[in-house]
Design an enzyme around this catalytic site. Sequence first.
Site, PDB file in Angstrom:
ATOM      1  N   ASP A  79      -3.907 -12.467  11.572  1.00 13.48           N
ATOM      2  CA  ASP A  79      -5.169 -13.210  11.469  1.00 13.48           C
ATOM      3  C   ASP A  79      -4.906 -14.723  11.445  1.00 13.48           C
ATOM      4  O   ASP A  79      -3.832 -15.157  11.049  1.00 13.48           O
ATOM      5  CB  ASP A  79      -5.886 -12.767  10.178  1.00 13.48           C
ATOM      6  N   ASP A 156      -8.507  -4.944  12.999  1.00 11.86           N
ATOM      7  CA  ASP A 156      -8.807  -4.880  11.559  1.00 11.86           C
ATOM      8  C   ASP A 156     -10.253  -4.423  11.310  1.00 11.86           C
ATOM      9  O   ASP A 156     -10.998  -4.108  12.249  1.00 11.86           O
ATOM     10  CB  ASP A 156      -8.518  -6.257  10.941  1.00 11.86           C
ATOM     11  N   GLU A 189      -8.116   0.484   9.956  1.00  7.76           N
ATOM     12  CA  GLU A 189      -9.354   0.670   9.172  1.00  7.76           C
ATOM     13  C   GLU A 189      -9.020   1.139   7.760  1.00  7.76           C
ATOM     14  O   GLU A 189      -9.867   1.678   7.063  1.00  7.76           O
ATOM     15  CB  GLU A 189     -10.382   1.521   9.914  1.00  7.76           C
ATOM     16  N   TRP A 190      -7.762   0.881   7.343  1.00  6.88           N
ATOM     17  CA  TRP A 190      -7.318   1.033   5.950  1.00  6.88           C
ATOM     18  C   TRP A 190      -7.390   2.470   5.441  1.00  6.88           C
ATOM     19  O   TRP A 190      -7.445   2.706   4.221  1.00  6.88           O
ATOM     20  CB  TRP A 190      -8.121   0.117   5.008  1.00  6.88           C
ATOM     21  N   GLY A 191      -7.435   3.433   6.362  1.00  6.53           N
ATOM     22  CA  GLY A 191      -7.468   4.828   5.941  1.00  6.53           C
ATOM     23  C   GLY A 191      -8.810   5.269   5.391  1.00  6.53           C
ATOM     24  O   GLY A 191      -8.926   6.367   4.834  1.00  6.53           O
ATOM     25  N   ASP A 193     -11.815   6.223   6.653  1.00  4.67           N
ATOM     26  CA  ASP A 193     -12.490   7.415   7.180  1.00  4.67           C
ATOM     27  C   ASP A 193     -11.470   8.460   7.646  1.00  4.67           C
ATOM     28  O   ASP A 193     -11.695   9.122   8.657  1.00  4.67           O
ATOM     29  CB  ASP A 193     -13.415   7.038   8.347  1.00  4.67           C
ATOM     30  N   ARG A 207      -3.537   2.784  10.505  1.00  5.99           N
ATOM     31  CA  ARG A 207      -3.206   2.607   9.102  1.00  5.99           C
ATOM     32  C   ARG A 207      -3.855   3.728   8.304  1.00  5.99           C
ATOM     33  O   ARG A 207      -5.009   4.076   8.533  1.00  5.99           O
ATOM     34  CB  ARG A 207      -3.710   1.239   8.630  1.00  5.99           C
ATOM     35  N   ASP A 211      -3.746  -2.210   2.182  1.00  4.79           N
ATOM     36  CA  ASP A 211      -2.554  -3.042   2.397  1.00  4.79           C
ATOM     37  C   ASP A 211      -1.452  -2.741   1.384  1.00  4.79           C
ATOM     38  O   ASP A 211      -1.720  -2.575   0.193  1.00  4.79           O
ATOM     39  CB  ASP A 211      -2.905  -4.528   2.262  1.00  4.79           C
TER      40      ASP A 211
END
Length: 400
Positions: A79, A156, A189-191, A193, A207, A211
Amino acid sequence: GGAAHRAAAHRRAAPPLRHLQLRQAAAQQRPRPRAPDGVEQLEFLRLQHQRHAHPRDRADALVSTGLAALGYNYVNIDDCWSYVKRGNKGQLLPDPKTFPSGIKSLADYVHGKGLKLGIYSDAGVSTCQVRPGSLHHENDDAALFASWGVDYLKYDNCYNLGIPPKERYPPMRDALNSTGRQIFYSLCEWGQDDPALWAGKVGNSWRTTDDIQDTWKSMTDIADKNNKWASYAGPGGWNDPDMLEVGNGGMTFAEYRAHFSIWALMKAPLLIGCDVRNMTSETIEILSNKEVIQVNQDPLGVQGRRILGQGKGGCREVWAGPLSGNRLAVALWNRCSETVNITMTLPAVGLDGSSAYSVRDLWKHETLPANVVGTFGAQVDVHDCKMYIFTPAVSFSASW
Ligand SMILES: *[C@@H]1O[C@H](CO)[C@@H](O)[C@H](O)[C@H]1NC(C)=O
Ligand SMILES: *[C@@H]1O[C@H](CO)[C@@H](O)[C@H](O)[C@H]1NC(C)=O
Ligand SMILES: CC(=O)N[C@H]1CO[C@H](CO)[C@@H](O)[C@@H]1O
């Protein structure tokens, strides 16, 4: 098949580990449109403008440290690479302060070193650091990335308007695909769904968790969460438990060695998260262990998993995963608070209880003097991890 659409192959849960042969057969039958590309090692830094060097300097360091030659072949921009507003044609603009000569020239530079360039965007209206996001700009942004020569996209999940990931992530897959350029599509999507259940048809990696932090607790929590989805990973589509914290200073040498061993065994994309210009010899020793890297890169592409835990809270752990050539990678991981012995029977990890195996220690870089039959064990220091490859010993059976 291409990076963006290779994932269409339907993946079913692999059979339990004790059916080693079946498991390998199943993995080999799975359509493999490309080389097992998801396990390329990846050099990666988050928020690189704030934390670390310019990507050009990181590319130089990857080569000069020898990490590039070991396969760490992506230089990823995270980012903040883009200007806070889109241009007057609606296009993303590189931040003129940090990328005065643009991304295309950076990509050319990185490619000139034999490396690949990764970029970052967000499946929302803004990135997490509030730069323009790609939601509803997928085609334009993908075309721009392709025109620059980008090879990898981390996508992201901030400012997502509450639209489900299953709706927001496929349009970028299609946009990347329609550029005609092979671009590795890394979902972040950080897990939330349970992406392992659906992202195999969307991206090349996803992912599985929030984080990672540079702590023992974060690393072990993430290992356990990622482990849950082992059966959904395979060539072309990988669970991503986030980058490696090795070298950042928050864990001991033993803990970093365990982190690297388990990430390799889980076929995680290996993304270096430390400053590659300033590595200690211990950091280099871990990140450049070729034998462990080979486990990660094994063409069979089956994610290893936690097989058993003994003792208080199951803290004496055995992890294992099949490799090509009828071999098995085994990790003995001490998550207890003192030095312990970890032992296992060979059938517990899917090996034959009466056959002899040659055992290679991947951290000592030596083959054990005697073949192993029936059971195996070792003393493991606090939070450390020993890692081995078991290969069926060629037995000479005289039959005259
Ligand atoms: C786009 O998708 C098609 C269909 O899956 C595939 O054959 C092609 O290789 C893909 N192209 C790229 C560049 O990913
Ligand atoms: C592990 O086992 C060996 C051999 O039986 C023994 O000598 C050693 O003390 C044990 N270590 C621990 C920490 O229990
Ligand atoms: C924290 C630290 O030591 N940073 C150094 C890493 O290496 C670069 C280039 O060699 C130096 O400029 C940094 O100061």
